[in-house]
Write an enzyme that holds these catalytic residues in place. Structure first.
Site, mmCIF file in Angstrom:
data_model
loop_
_atom_site.group_PDB
_atom_site.id
_atom_site.type_symbol
_atom_site.label_atom_id
_atom_site.label_comp_id
_atom_site.label_asym_id
_atom_site.label_seq_id
_atom_site.Cartn_x
_atom_site.Cartn_y
_atom_site.Cartn_z
ATOM 1 N N LYS A 12 0.835 -1.211 0.000
ATOM 2 C CA LYS A 12 0.000 0.000 0.000
ATOM 3 C C LYS A 12 0.869 1.260 0.000
ATOM 4 O O LYS A 12 0.656 2.163 -0.791
ATOM 5 C CB LYS A 12 -0.914 0.031 1.242
ATOM 6 C CG LYS A 12 -1.874 -1.145 1.360
ATOM 7 C CD LYS A 12 -2.865 -0.957 2.509
ATOM 8 C CE LYS A 12 -2.226 -1.006 3.900
ATOM 9 N NZ LYS A 12 -1.638 -2.321 4.254
ATOM 10 N N ARG A 87 -9.370 1.158 8.736
ATOM 11 C CA ARG A 87 -8.957 -0.202 9.045
ATOM 12 C C ARG A 87 -10.034 -0.968 9.809
ATOM 13 O O ARG A 87 -9.854 -2.152 10.103
ATOM 14 C CB ARG A 87 -7.706 -0.147 9.929
ATOM 15 C CG ARG A 87 -6.392 -0.444 9.222
ATOM 16 C CD ARG A 87 -5.340 -0.308 10.289
ATOM 17 N NE ARG A 87 -4.089 -0.940 10.024
ATOM 18 C CZ ARG A 87 -3.031 -0.343 9.467
ATOM 19 N NH1 ARG A 87 -3.114 0.880 9.013
ATOM 20 N NH2 ARG A 87 -1.887 -0.989 9.379
ATOM 21 N N ARG A 126 11.351 -5.682 4.701
ATOM 22 C CA ARG A 126 11.141 -4.263 4.388
ATOM 23 C C ARG A 126 12.209 -3.385 5.035
ATOM 24 O O ARG A 126 12.549 -3.546 6.195
ATOM 25 C CB ARG A 126 9.755 -3.839 4.882
ATOM 26 C CG ARG A 126 9.544 -2.333 4.782
ATOM 27 C CD ARG A 126 8.107 -1.941 4.805
ATOM 28 N NE ARG A 126 7.414 -2.355 6.007
ATOM 29 C CZ ARG A 126 6.095 -2.285 6.161
ATOM 30 N NH1 ARG A 126 5.340 -1.849 5.178
ATOM 31 N NH2 ARG A 126 5.539 -2.652 7.285
ATOM 32 N N ARG A 159 11.589 -0.961 10.284
ATOM 33 C CA ARG A 159 10.550 -0.515 11.208
ATOM 34 C C ARG A 159 10.555 -1.383 12.458
ATOM 35 O O ARG A 159 10.721 -2.587 12.383
ATOM 36 C CB ARG A 159 9.179 -0.598 10.530
ATOM 37 C CG ARG A 159 8.748 0.709 9.931
ATOM 38 C CD ARG A 159 7.535 0.552 9.077
ATOM 39 N NE ARG A 159 6.389 -0.021 9.774
ATOM 40 C CZ ARG A 159 5.174 -0.080 9.253
ATOM 41 N NH1 ARG A 159 4.960 0.377 8.035
ATOM 42 N NH2 ARG A 159 4.179 -0.612 9.926
ATOM 43 N N ARG A 170 0.030 -8.043 14.174
ATOM 44 C CA ARG A 170 -0.539 -7.138 13.163
ATOM 45 C C ARG A 170 -1.417 -7.913 12.195
ATOM 46 O O ARG A 170 -2.450 -7.420 11.755
ATOM 47 C CB ARG A 170 0.581 -6.403 12.427
ATOM 48 C CG ARG A 170 1.208 -5.315 13.298
ATOM 49 C CD ARG A 170 2.569 -4.906 12.808
ATOM 50 N NE ARG A 170 2.541 -4.303 11.501
ATOM 51 C CZ ARG A 170 3.576 -4.323 10.654
ATOM 52 N NH1 ARG A 170 4.713 -4.930 10.988
ATOM 53 N NH2 ARG A 170 3.467 -3.745 9.491
HETATM 54 P P1 AMP Z 1 1.027 0.846 9.058
HETATM 55 O O1 AMP Z 1 2.205 1.728 8.782
HETATM 56 O O2 AMP Z 1 -0.158 1.193 8.215
HETATM 57 O O3 AMP Z 1 1.384 -0.609 8.990
HETATM 58 O O4 AMP Z 1 0.587 1.153 10.569
HETATM 59 C C1 AMP Z 1 1.458 0.905 11.644
HETATM 60 C C2 AMP Z 1 0.679 0.853 12.955
HETATM 61 O O5 AMP Z 1 0.028 2.102 13.184
HETATM 62 C C3 AMP Z 1 -0.434 -0.176 13.004
HETATM 63 O O6 AMP Z 1 0.031 -1.460 13.365
HETATM 64 C C4 AMP Z 1 -1.352 0.432 14.063
HETATM 65 O O7 AMP Z 1 -0.848 0.237 15.358
HETATM 66 C C5 AMP Z 1 -1.255 1.920 13.762
HETATM 67 N N1 AMP Z 1 -2.280 2.344 12.771
HETATM 68 C C6 AMP Z 1 -2.060 2.848 11.530
HETATM 69 N N2 AMP Z 1 -3.211 3.150 10.917
HETATM 70 C C7 AMP Z 1 -4.192 2.837 11.786
HETATM 71 C C8 AMP Z 1 -5.626 2.887 11.743
HETATM 72 N N3 AMP Z 1 -6.276 3.336 10.659
HETATM 73 N N4 AMP Z 1 -6.313 2.461 12.823
HETATM 74 C C9 AMP Z 1 -5.688 2.020 13.926
HETATM 75 N N5 AMP Z 1 -4.355 1.913 14.026
HETATM 76 C C10 AMP Z 1 -3.602 2.322 12.982
#
Ligand code: AMP
Length: 214
Positions: A12, A87, A126, A159, A170
């Site tokens: 994404k 999400r 990654r 990360r 996750r």
């Molecule tokens: P990502 O970079 O999209 O993988 O997001 C990393 C982390 O941020 C996730 O594992 C969640 O803890 C938090 N996070 C990101 N976007 C959301 C969302 N829309 N709702 C809830 N938690 C989020």
């Protein structure tokens, strides 16, 4: 408004960066916003950090308010790409309301699908440029020189949540909270499925094909 859906590691972020440049609209990654808040130790960052480190979602009301504010900014007037939001079904309903209120109910949902066996390797491999945010993968899309960004020579970092235990959590959060959202959108016939396996450039072509027809 473009919305990127799909499991962690589906590409994404990688695709949203490219499409954002292509279309000249902002890329809004809720994960990036939260990581920046953690880095700066803001109250948002402090509230979100433990959840993110565990691989859990942060509460809907926290993230929804941030997204509402961000998409209300002038640079989003012509549209934006949402990456990592919504999400949950509650977040999707919130987004619907916000967009309707501002008269922008033209939403395109792009669902990147990926073989679950590939997801783990994508996440574990990654690496991200700490300067410009460019995303690499040591298995599938390595930089020309190990640990160094092709674009600006910045050091690549992993990360914190891309470790085995957090990845597992996750993926569980995705299954429990985001898969029902995808089903909800599917029932509304609003979803474009895209095969997320393959080279980043090939996936970009698939996405641009859908955007051209939409
Ligand atoms: P990502 O970079 O999209 O993988 O997001 C990393 C982390 O941020 C996730 O594992 C969640 O803890 C938090 N996070 C990101 N976007 C959301 C969302 N829309 N709702 C809830 N938690 C989020």
């Amino acid at each position: 408004m473009l919305v990127f859906l799909g499991p962690p590691g589906a590409g994404k972020g990688t695709q949203a960066r490219v499409i954002s440049k292509e279309l000249g609209i902002p890329h809004i990654s809720t994960g990036d916003i939260l990581r920046e808040a953690v880095r700066k130790e803001t109250s948002l960052g402090l509230a979100a950090k433990a959840k993110m480190d565990r691989g859990d979602l942060v509460p809907d009301d926290v993230i929804s308010g941030i997204v509402e504010e961000r998409i209300g900014e002038p640079d989003c007037r012509e549209g934006a790409i949402l990456d990592g939001f919504p999400r949950t079904i509650a977040q999707a309903q919130f987004l619907d309301q916000v967009l309707q209120r501002s008269g922008r109910n033209n939403v395109l949902l792009l669902n990147l699908q990926l073989d679950p066996k590939v997801v783990i390797k994508r996440l574990a491999g990654r690496r991200t440029c700490s300067k410009c945010g460019e995303i690499y993968n040591i298995y599938f899309n390595p930089p020309r020189q190990e640990g160094i960004c092709d674009k600006d020579g910045g050091p690549l970092v992993q990360r914190k949540d891309d470790n085995e235990e957090t990845i597992r959590q996750r993926l569980l959060a995705y299954e429990q909270e985001t898969v029902p959202l995808i089903e909800y959108y599917r029932r509304k016939n609003a979803l474009h499925d895209i095969n997320g396996n393959g080279e980043p450039e090939a996936i970009t072509e698939r996405l641009l094909g859908i955007l051209k027809n939409a």
